[in-house]
Design a protein around this motif. Structure first.
Motif, PDB file in Angstrom:
ATOM      1  N   SER A 286       9.457 -85.715   4.200  1.00  0.00           N
ATOM      2  CA  SER A 286      10.300 -85.144   3.100  1.00  0.00           C
ATOM      3  C   SER A 286      11.571 -84.939   3.755  1.00  0.00           C
ATOM      4  O   SER A 286      12.491 -85.186   2.923  1.00  0.00           O
ATOM      5  CB  SER A 286       9.398 -83.592   3.052  1.00  0.00           C
ATOM      6  OG  SER A 286      10.237 -82.941   2.173  1.00  0.00           O
ATOM      7  N   SER A 287      11.891 -84.704   5.033  1.00  0.00           N
ATOM      8  CA  SER A 287      13.401 -84.100   5.407  1.00  0.00           C
ATOM      9  C   SER A 287      14.032 -85.617   5.192  1.00  0.00           C
ATOM     10  O   SER A 287      15.355 -85.578   4.736  1.00  0.00           O
ATOM     11  CB  SER A 287      13.206 -83.558   6.730  1.00  0.00           C
ATOM     12  OG  SER A 287      14.732 -83.692   7.389  1.00  0.00           O
ATOM     13  N   LYS A 288      13.586 -86.919   5.643  1.00  0.00           N
ATOM     14  CA  LYS A 288      14.277 -87.890   5.623  1.00  0.00           C
ATOM     15  C   LYS A 288      14.703 -88.425   4.266  1.00  0.00           C
ATOM     16  O   LYS A 288      15.613 -88.764   3.855  1.00  0.00           O
ATOM     17  CB  LYS A 288      13.525 -88.987   6.388  1.00  0.00           C
ATOM     18  CG  LYS A 288      14.162 -90.327   6.427  1.00  0.00           C
ATOM     19  CD  LYS A 288      13.570 -91.304   7.492  1.00  0.00           C
ATOM     20  CE  LYS A 288      13.696 -90.933   8.618  1.00  0.00           C
ATOM     21  NZ  LYS A 288      13.090 -92.087   9.734  1.00  0.00           N
ATOM     22  N   SER A 289      13.529 -88.011   3.317  1.00  0.00           N
ATOM     23  CA  SER A 289      13.949 -88.392   2.107  1.00  0.00           C
ATOM     24  C   SER A 289      15.017 -87.602   1.102  1.00  0.00           C
ATOM     25  O   SER A 289      15.504 -88.120   0.278  1.00  0.00           O
ATOM     26  CB  SER A 289      12.403 -88.274   1.181  1.00  0.00           C
ATOM     27  OG  SER A 289      12.359 -86.897   0.972  1.00  0.00           O
ATOM     28  N   LEU A 290      15.474 -86.419   1.974  1.00  0.00           N
ATOM     29  CA  LEU A 290      16.268 -85.679   1.368  1.00  0.00           C
ATOM     30  C   LEU A 290      17.604 -85.812   2.101  1.00  0.00           C
ATOM     31  O   LEU A 290      18.699 -85.127   1.737  1.00  0.00           O
ATOM     32  CB  LEU A 290      15.945 -84.389   1.560  1.00  0.00           C
ATOM     33  CG  LEU A 290      14.747 -83.732   0.614  1.00  0.00           C
ATOM     34  CD1 LEU A 290      14.442 -82.363   1.199  1.00  0.00           C
ATOM     35  CD2 LEU A 290      15.042 -83.827  -0.843  1.00  0.00           C
ATOM     36  N   SER A 291      17.758 -86.922   2.775  1.00  0.00           N
ATOM     37  CA  SER A 291      19.027 -87.007   3.732  1.00  0.00           C
ATOM     38  C   SER A 291      19.913 -87.734   2.455  1.00  0.00           C
ATOM     39  O   SER A 291      19.615 -88.412   1.790  1.00  0.00           O
ATOM     40  CB  SER A 291      18.671 -88.205   4.766  1.00  0.00           C
ATOM     41  OG  SER A 291      18.447 -89.286   4.303  1.00  0.00           O
ATOM     42  N   PRO A 292      21.306 -87.523   2.595  1.00  0.00           N
ATOM     43  CA  PRO A 292      22.138 -88.086   1.713  1.00  0.00           C
ATOM     44  C   PRO A 292      22.270 -89.637   1.513  1.00  0.00           C
ATOM     45  O   PRO A 292      22.334 -90.210   0.364  1.00  0.00           O
ATOM     46  CB  PRO A 292      23.538 -88.092   2.557  1.00  0.00           C
ATOM     47  CG  PRO A 292      23.285 -86.664   3.159  1.00  0.00           C
ATOM     48  CD  PRO A 292      22.052 -86.911   3.862  1.00  0.00           C
TER      49      PRO A 292
END
Length: 423
Positions: A286-292
């Protein structure tokens, strides 16, 4: 014994084991023709011919070498893609996939069969009846390869894709959490502080605790008439010289060695007895998918739905009235730790995304509605923490208001009055 069994289990899961079995089977099939050649009827020999096997084996050897190389390249590419778009923690699940193991092993086994058959034909080892039997075996191998290849092609359309990664991590996390819910103390007794006279058992090398054989500790405790306090659950980081457990009294040197073997220490965490790893892996996706660079809130929302399923299982954990290992004490997993593993990274990195923050409140609200007292407090705290992050990060008042409404609906799921919501 625990470490040996764990090593054997991990080895049997490796692709090399199945590939070796299939290769040996292919070789045995090729060399079995001389022993079974007399089973072929004479009239069938004329219909099959003597030279057809050589041509088919040449084609099979050439094609299987290419297909095996292609399959390995595809698998390595899928591992790399999973690391880039998902989390490196998912690689162990992709590597352990049985479908890819079976496909690659079938191709390698067919290649070994064809090579041995070609060598035997070139040395003129086979008689006419044995060549006919070899041809039948070749046709059988080709049929198996075709079926496997069709399944492999269908499998590759999803292997290593984002949905596949989420499903694999979610399933592994759910299975580990189901095992935890069934035996939250691994069969032992709830932790109580050991007496000051307890003897610490120090770890002999650093790493992660990946497995604790509580049944083995119970047997040792019964033999030595002592009790154990397991300081580190599976998933815990341990350093050399730090206590991994405490004993109520001295035990024999043989029992000391057996106790050390009951704790499996490895360089990397595994999903088997570590439900928090599954929550962390989902959170990392989830965190990686929200990266710019990626900016994919839809993936984060999918992960939150998978996280909900895992936490819903965690809330069902109950301590058994009569533990199997009454002489072994362990700590429960703290709900607060599990919620931080599940939501903190997404709340931090998705704080400025209204859709993600709304979904967090919805999922937490649904969990609160099903929770009991120990979980309710920490779920509320997590909902408040996520809402506070959204308040600071969201720029539009309309977005903040939407998240705020869902936030108070989530809190109200356990009876908090709607009047508490600001106007």
């Amino acid at each position: 014994m625990g470490r040996a069994l764990n090593y054997a289990k991990q080895s049997l899961r490796g692709i090399w084991f199945r590939a070796t079995v299939f290769t040996v089977a292919g070789i045995l099939l090729a060399i079995a023709a001389p022993a079974l050649g007399n089973l072929i009827p004479a009239n069938l020999l004329e219909a099959l011919g003597n030279d057809a096997a050589a041509t088919l084996l040449q084609i099979l050897a050439t094609s299987m070498l290419a297909v095996t190389t292609f399959s390995l390249t595809t698998m390595v590419s899928a591992y790399s893609t999973a690391t880039q778009i998902g989390t490196p923690r998912s690689i162990q699940l992709l590597i352990a996939d049985r479908t890819s193991h079976t496909a690659l092993s079938t191709f390698v086994g067919a290649f070994a069969f064809s090579i041995v058959g070609i060598i035997a034909l070139s040395l003129d080892v086979y008689s006419s009846s044995e060549k006919a039997l070899l041809l039948l075996g070749t046709i059988l191998v080709i049929a198996v390869v075709l079926v496997t290849l069709l399944r492999w092609i269908s499998f590759l359309t999803t292997f290593g894709r984002m949905a596949d990664i989420i499903d694999r991590v979610g399933d592994a996390a759910s299975q580990a959490m189901s095992d935890y819910a069934e035996q939250p103390l691994l069969g032992g007794r709830l932790w109580v502080d050991p007496p000051t006279t307890a003897i610490p058992l120090e770890c002999d090398h650093p790493g992660f605790v990946v497995k604790v054989d509580v049944a083995a500790l119970q047997r040792i405790a019964e033999q030595e008439n002592c009790q154990f306090w397991v300081e580190r659950r599976p998933g815990s980081r341990i350093f050399a010289g730090h206590p991994i457990a405490y004993l109520s009294g001295k035990v024999s040197e043989e029992s000391q060695e057996a106790i050390q073997r009951a704790f499996v220490i490895a360089n990397h965490r595994t999903f088997e007895q570590d439900p928090r790893l599954g929550l962390l892996a989902l959170s990392e996706i989830s965190s990686k998918s929200l990266s710019p660079g990626i900016n994919d809130p839809g993936t984060a929302i999918e992960v939150l739905e998978a996280t909900h399923r895992v936490l819903d299982i965690a809330m069902q954990a109950r301590i058994p009235d009569s533990p199997d290992a009454g002489r072994v004490h362990l700590r429960l997993l703290e709900p607060q730790d599990m919620l931080q593993d599940a939501f903190r990274a997404t709340s931090r990195d998705g704080a400025s995304d209204v859709e993600v923050m709304m979904r967090i409140q919805k999922e937490l609200g649904a969990l609160i509605a099903r929770s009991d007292a120990p979980w309710t407090a920490v779920l509320k705290a997590q909902a408040k923490d996520s809402f506070a992050r959204a308040e600071r990060a969201l720029e539009l008042e309309e977005d903040r208001r939407e998240v705020e409404v869902l936030h108070f609906e989530a809190l109200n799921a356990t009876g908090i009055s709607k009047d508490a919501a600001p106007a």
